[in-house]
Design a protein around this motif. Structure first.
Motif, PDB file in Angstrom:
ATOM      1  N   MET A 100      34.006 -68.747  18.708  1.00 34.74           N
ATOM      2  CA  MET A 100      34.747 -70.000  18.607  1.00 34.74           C
ATOM      3  C   MET A 100      33.722 -71.128  18.731  1.00 34.74           C
ATOM      4  O   MET A 100      32.992 -71.193  19.714  1.00 34.74           O
ATOM      5  N   ILE A 135      45.370 -73.803  13.716  1.00 34.07           N
ATOM      6  CA  ILE A 135      44.238 -74.736  13.578  1.00 34.07           C
ATOM      7  C   ILE A 135      43.016 -73.994  13.049  1.00 34.07           C
ATOM      8  O   ILE A 135      42.678 -72.912  13.536  1.00 34.07           O
ATOM      9  N   GLU A 136      42.340 -74.583  12.061  1.00 41.74           N
ATOM     10  CA  GLU A 136      41.106 -73.994  11.518  1.00 41.74           C
ATOM     11  C   GLU A 136      40.048 -75.093  11.428  1.00 41.74           C
ATOM     12  O   GLU A 136      40.328 -76.207  11.012  1.00 41.74           O
ATOM     13  N   ARG A 137      38.820 -74.764  11.822  1.00 42.50           N
ATOM     14  CA  ARG A 137      37.770 -75.781  11.831  1.00 42.50           C
ATOM     15  C   ARG A 137      36.876 -75.754  10.595  1.00 42.50           C
ATOM     16  O   ARG A 137      36.069 -76.649  10.385  1.00 42.50           O
ATOM     17  N   THR A 176      41.880 -66.540  17.998  1.00 38.07           N
ATOM     18  CA  THR A 176      41.372 -65.409  17.204  1.00 38.07           C
ATOM     19  C   THR A 176      39.868 -65.499  16.958  1.00 38.07           C
ATOM     20  O   THR A 176      39.351 -64.901  16.027  1.00 38.07           O
ATOM     21  N   ILE A 199      38.362 -61.544   8.484  1.00 46.19           N
ATOM     22  CA  ILE A 199      39.773 -61.264   8.737  1.00 46.19           C
ATOM     23  C   ILE A 199      39.757 -60.232   9.859  1.00 46.19           C
ATOM     24  O   ILE A 199      39.001 -59.259   9.809  1.00 46.19           O
ATOM     25  N   GLY A 230      42.227 -70.625  14.896  1.00 45.75           N
ATOM     26  CA  GLY A 230      41.441 -69.815  13.956  1.00 45.75           C
ATOM     27  C   GLY A 230      42.331 -69.227  12.866  1.00 45.75           C
ATOM     28  O   GLY A 230      42.620 -68.027  12.860  1.00 45.75           O
ATOM     29  N   ASP A 257      39.753 -78.983  15.747  1.00 45.37           N
ATOM     30  CA  ASP A 257      39.022 -78.215  16.740  1.00 45.37           C
ATOM     31  C   ASP A 257      39.984 -77.553  17.719  1.00 45.37           C
ATOM     32  O   ASP A 257      40.651 -78.234  18.495  1.00 45.37           O
ATOM     33  N   LEU A 284      38.029 -72.825   4.463  1.00 41.43           N
ATOM     34  CA  LEU A 284      39.077 -71.851   4.770  1.00 41.43           C
ATOM     35  C   LEU A 284      40.423 -72.523   4.993  1.00 41.43           C
ATOM     36  O   LEU A 284      41.466 -72.033   4.570  1.00 41.43           O
TER      37      LEU A 284
END
Ligand code: SAH
Length: 214
Positions: free
Chosen positions: A209, A109-111, A154, A64, A89, A137, A115
């Protein structure tokens, strides 16, 4: 239990004073930091650390972000109510919540599947409803929802992804930490169809990233 007490509010006011002393000025941003219950975005065992101005592990090798960094990036976006903001992120969802406090319409967006699933379920439980959270992505942005008033990355990007530049409105802003081991906080403003203006704001450290989903 998702409890926010006066003790937590007191700790948050202290955190706001800390980031103010480090140079954060924008009232709306400070107000958002004073409202988002950061301790609920971390595992319960770490609650004592929630209001220190530090990053913290959130699982899946991710962190975080430090509240100062969240505030710094958010300030650069100069958000107005109803702005369409893309976040790359999602992580714990803390930055997402800060953006929603500022009344932005947030796409994130989270890859990391783990999470993504956890945070997608968690955010509405604490009253923060993003427009969309996507498993994908971030290098590709979100063409279907473009163009955006602002894009915030982020995670540390080795270079500026072209797709993100093309998904900015004219006048839109991309805030992205660029670099390998250390990142330079970079603001790119789209001045015209093919015209971009770059500003740099000093060194920060982010988790990288990454390409490819998992
Ligand atoms: N905004 C988050 C910060 C999390 S750290 C918070 O406030 O908690 C950065 C996040 O970026 C991690 O969750 C990581 O999994 C994610 N990430 C890394 N590479 C990515 C990519 N290519 N696309 C989308 N997310 C990515």
């Amino acid at each position: 239990m998702l409890l926010d007490t006066n003790k937590h509010k007191g700790l948050r006011n202290h955190l706001v004073e800390t980031i103010k002393s480090k140079g954060i000025k924008e009232k709306n941003v400070l107000n958002a930091i004073s409202k988002v219950p950061r301790h609920l975005f971390m595992d319960s065992g770490f609650i004592d650390f929630a209001y220190q101005d530090k990053p913290f592990p959130i699982g899946a090798d991710q962190t975080i972000s430090q509240p100062y960094t969240v505030a710094f990036q958010t300030e650069l976006l100069e958000i107005k109510p109803n702005d369409r903001i893309l976040e790359i992120g999602t992580g714990s969802g803390y930055q997402t919540a800060v953006l929603i406090e500022l009344k932005a319409e947030v796409y994130s967006i989270e890859r990391q599947k783990e999470l993504f699933l956890k945070t997608k379920k968690f955010l509405p439980k604490v009253g923060y409803v993003p427009k969309k959270i996507e498993f994908g992505d971030g290098y590709l942005g979100l063409p279907d929802a473009a163009p955006f008033d602002g894009i915030i990355v982020t995670a540390g990007a080795p270079s500026v992804p072209k797709a993100l530049l093309s998904q900015l409105k004219i006048g839109g802003k991309l805030v992205i930490p660029v670099g390998e081991d250390v990142q330079v906080m970079t603001l790119i403003v789209r001045k015209g169809e093919k015209e971009f203006e770059k500003h740099e704001f000093g060194d920060f450290r982010f988790v990288p990233m990454l390409k490819e989903k998992n």
